[in-house]
Each structure stands twice: as structure tokens, then as C-alpha cells.
Design an enzyme around this catalytic site. Structure first.
Site, short mmCIF file in Angstrom:
data_model
loop_
_atom_site.label_atom_id
_atom_site.label_comp_id
_atom_site.label_asym_id
_atom_site.label_seq_id
_atom_site.Cartn_x
_atom_site.Cartn_y
_atom_site.Cartn_z
N CYS A 24 -78.47 -85.68 42.81
CA CYS A 24 -79.62 -85.24 42.00
C CYS A 24 -80.92 -85.81 42.56
O CYS A 24 -81.95 -85.12 42.60
CB CYS A 24 -79.48 -85.73 40.56
SG CYS A 24 -78.02 -85.11 39.71
N CYS A 44 -76.92 -90.17 39.54
CA CYS A 44 -76.34 -89.11 40.36
C CYS A 44 -77.11 -89.02 41.68
O CYS A 44 -78.25 -88.57 41.71
CB CYS A 44 -76.41 -87.79 39.58
SG CYS A 44 -76.34 -86.30 40.57
#
Lengths: 307, 107
Positions: free
Chosen positions: B34, B31
Site C-alpha cells: 500500500c 501494508c
């Protein structure tokens, strides 16, 4: 006082960085704190960027762009520009962490932001069944029923990618044909987990606290029906990100930054623009990169003329 | 200092029974957003660690925890106080926005 400040860190921003740095202008590139690398950071495989015959991952491509710009002296700052004053000879740029920079030129490469459906509760349900990033969130929809809204390349890519996880992917499009490239369409249409729902738009988001489905409206006869869903991925395009400068530089009717002819010159001297923020038509990594090169060369010529 | 990684077996002790509020960062390697928010959380932890503990849950390794807390989008930042989720933040945000969102816990 800086020679060049570049705002944005997609293909346009980093390419401008490479060219400006090689011209000895020591550019400062303000990349954003949480979106550095731009839109390609959320894609998977990039197959159409020349020079990479086997394709590569979007984030990998952007890491290379960044490394190449830094190799020649581009200073990359992971911060967000929150305010600019571009009208004077000295351009002023302020960031979220409270720094103020001055520069003789500014290159705007702020790209485009995801377009929303514009439905009630869309924000509230974002992260609770509604997603804007298939690569981030697909994982949570293993063996679930989901839908992708859109008809362009990113909708095709997301729908195809999401079949790795979901048991079923509806692809909802308001027309009777896609505008996506042929290869991407064929891939999606050939996938047994994808069912295309033509001539249809999402008219209502259903569910309390968490998305449970949508109401679909037929764009031809106006009829409606409900569809139960665990997740909804929205990929209906992008809008140029101009909020920072919209009261200072001239925009086109479609709200892109207006540039002069094939150049990157905006309505303000010393302010140049490149990439998706000026491009209503092509919006590819390669065209954005080319446009970033143009902006750096235009900035360089402008600085030479100042002397 | 980077945040402690919490697992199903340590969740009770590290999060639910903590005397201090705990921010749990649900994240994954794949991700991009993230990865961008992670260093910002480290900074917030360094500046406000006395009032707010920041830990991470890798959703790849701990799908059960992600499911239990209804995670369908990451990064998802959940603040736990006395064992309850009292605040949810979805998506990567710049530091000033995160500090504003967390103002109740770090003043």
C-alpha cells in the site's frame, strides 16, 4: 554510459549497491516501482539476520539496506525494468516509465516470485479470499477460519502470524513432514489454533466470486473431501524471476540464472547475477546479501580489466 | 497533493454522491505494498484529477467500510461511479498497468 546497473532491491541488490558505490562506481539500482525492498517487505519479524540480536521487522531491515547503499552514492530508481539487451559490450536497460540506460556492467538480482498452486480460478479469486501476503491481509480474517498451504519457513511464519486474527488456521502440506527450520515448526505445532493437515494438497478452489472453501486431496490414498474456509494463504515457495533475461543468459535446468563456480559470472561478459535468482538451495537474506557482495566485486574486477 | 482521507460519515458525500468517478484506495499503515502504490496514485491524481477523484480509506480506522465492500486483500482500489463499484483493482501495480486499468475513467 554507466559503470554498473543493478536490477533488484532485495538484500542482494542493495548489498551489491553498497560495495559498488564504495568502489566509486556510482551504481544505478533499479528497485521496481511497487515491490522495492523485495520479499522481506512482506515479512514481519526477522530473527536470523546477524547483527540484530533482538530481531527487527523485514521492512525496517530493507530501509536500512537502502539507506546504507545510498550513503555511498547508489542512485535508487523506483521503476520497473521491462527490457534488457545484454549481449553487446554496452548493456541496454529500459524501464516502464520510458527511460533507457546504458551500462558497461549489469548485476541481475531480480529474486524470486511466489509460486502459484496452478488451479483454475486461482487468479480470479486472488484478493477475494485467496491471499499471497499474510501481513497485508491477515487483518481481514478476524475470527475467521482460514488455511495456509505449504511446508517451509514462510508457511510456518504465515500460519503463526495469522493466529493473531483467525479463530482457526489449517496448515495444509502435501508430505508427512515439514522442510521448515526446527524453531519455526515447533512454534507452529505448539500453537493451539493451528491444525496440520498432512499428506494433503488443495485440488480445487470453491466459491463464486469469493472463496468459500477448497477440495482437499490426500496424497497417499487419493481420497478427497471439502473444507469450508473464509481465506486461503498460499506459501508453497518461489520461482526465480528470469523472464527478463531468459533468452539472453544461460539458465540452469531448474531455470535459475547459471553462474560460474562460486562467482557471480553469467554466460555473458559483464553480466553478473546474485541472490535468489541464482540460488536453488539456501535462499536466505544473509546468503543473498553475501552473493550481492560477490557480484559487485566481480563487476569491479571486470571493469578494471576493461581499462 | 496527497489524497483526501474518507470516513464512514463522509463516504456518502465524498464517494457515493460524487458527480465524477472516484477511486477509493483501501489501505493500511502496516501494508508495505500500500505504501508503494500510494505515491503512484498521487501522481495519477495530479495528472488526471479533473476526470477522476482519488481518495483513501484507512481500513484500520474504518473496518466497517472495508467489510461493507468485501475487502479481504489490500491495497484494493475500487472505482465508484454513480454510487456503484464499477471497477476493482487488487494489489500494487506499476503506474503503466494502473493507467491501463483506469483508461475508461481518465481518457
Amino acid at each position: 554510459m554507466r559503470e554498473v546497473i543493478i536490477i533488484g532491491s532485495g538484500p542482494a541488490g542493495y548489498t551489491a549497491g553498497i560495495y559498488a558505490a564504495r568502489a566509486g562506481l556510482k551504481p544505478l539500482l533499479i528497485a521496481s516501482s511497487v515491490e522495492a525492498g523485495g520479499e522481506l517487505m512482506k515479512t514481519t519479524e526477522v530473527e536470523n539476520y546477524p547483527g540484530f540480536p533482538n530481531g527487527l521487522q523485514g521492512p525496517e531491515l530493507m530501509d536500512s539496506f537502502r539507506a546504507q547503499s545510498e550513503r555511498f552514492g547508489t542512485e535508487v530508481l523506483l521503476d520497473d525494468v521491462i527490457e534488457v539487451a545484454l549481449k553487446g559490450q554496452t548493456k541496454i536497460v529500459k524501464t516502464g516509465n520510458g527511460e533507457t540506460f546504458e551500462s558497461k556492467t549489469v548485476i541481475l538480482a531480480t529474486g524470486a516470485a511466489y509460486r502459484e498452486l496452478g488451479l483454475p480460478r486461482e487468479k480470479e479469486l486472488s484478493g477475494y479470499g485467496i491471499s499471497w501476503c499474510a501481513t497485508c491481509d491477515g487483518f481481514f480474517f478476524r475470527e475467521k477460519v482460514i488455511a495456509v498451504v505449504g511446508g517451509g519457513d514462510s508457511a510456518m511464519e504465515e500460519a503463526t502470524f495469522l493466529t493473531r486474527f483467525a479463530s482457526k488456521v489449517y496448515l495444509i502440506h502435501r508430505r508427512d513432514s515439514f522442510k521448515a527450520s526446527k524453531i519455526m515448526q515447533e512454534r507452529a505445532l505448539a500453537n493451539p489454533k493451528i491444525e496440520v493437515v498432512w499428506n494433503t494438497e488443495v485440488s480445487e478452489l470453491l466459491g463464486e466470486g469469493k472463496l468459500s472453501g477448497v477440495t482437499l486431496k490426500n496424497t497417499v490414498d487419493g481420497s478427497t473431501k471439502n473444507l469450508d474456509l473464509d481465506g486461503l494463504f498460499i506459501a508453497i515457495g518461489n520461482d526465480p524471476r528470469v523472464w527478463l533475461v531468459e533468452n539472453q543468459v544461460e539458465l540452469t535446468e531448474e531455470k535459475f540464472i547459471k553462474v560460474e563456480g562460486r562467482s557471480s559470472k553469467t554466460s555473458l561478459p559483464g553480466v553478473f547475477a546474485a541472490g535468489d535468482v541464482i540460488d536453488p538451495t539456501y535462499r536466505q537474506a544473509i546468503t543473498a546479501a553475501g552473493s550481492g557482495c560477490v557480484a559487485a566485486l566481480d563487476a569491479e574486477h571486470y571493469l578494471t580489466d576493461l581499462e | 497533493m496527497s489524497a483526501k482521507h474518507v470516513t464512514t460519515s463522509s463516504f456518502q458525500a465524498d464517494v457515493l454522491s460524487s458527480a465524477k468517478p472516484v477511486l477509493v484506495d483501501f489501505w493500511a499503515e502496516w501494508c508495505g505494498p500500500c505504501r508503494m502504490v500510494s505515491p503512484i496514485l498521487d501522481e495519477i491524481s495530479a495528472e488526471h484529477g479533473d476526470k477522476l477523484t482519488i481518495v483513501k480509506v484507512n481500513v484500520d480506522e474504518e473496518p466497517g467500510l472495508a467489510q461493507q465492500y468485501g475487502i479481504t486483500s489490500i491495497p484494493a482500489l475500487h472505482v465508484f461511479q454513480n454510487g456503484q463499484v464499477v471497477k476493482q483493482i487488487i494489489g500494487a501495480k506499476p503506474k503503466p498497468s494502473l493507467l491501463a486499468d483506469l483508461s475508461d475513467f481518465i481518457k
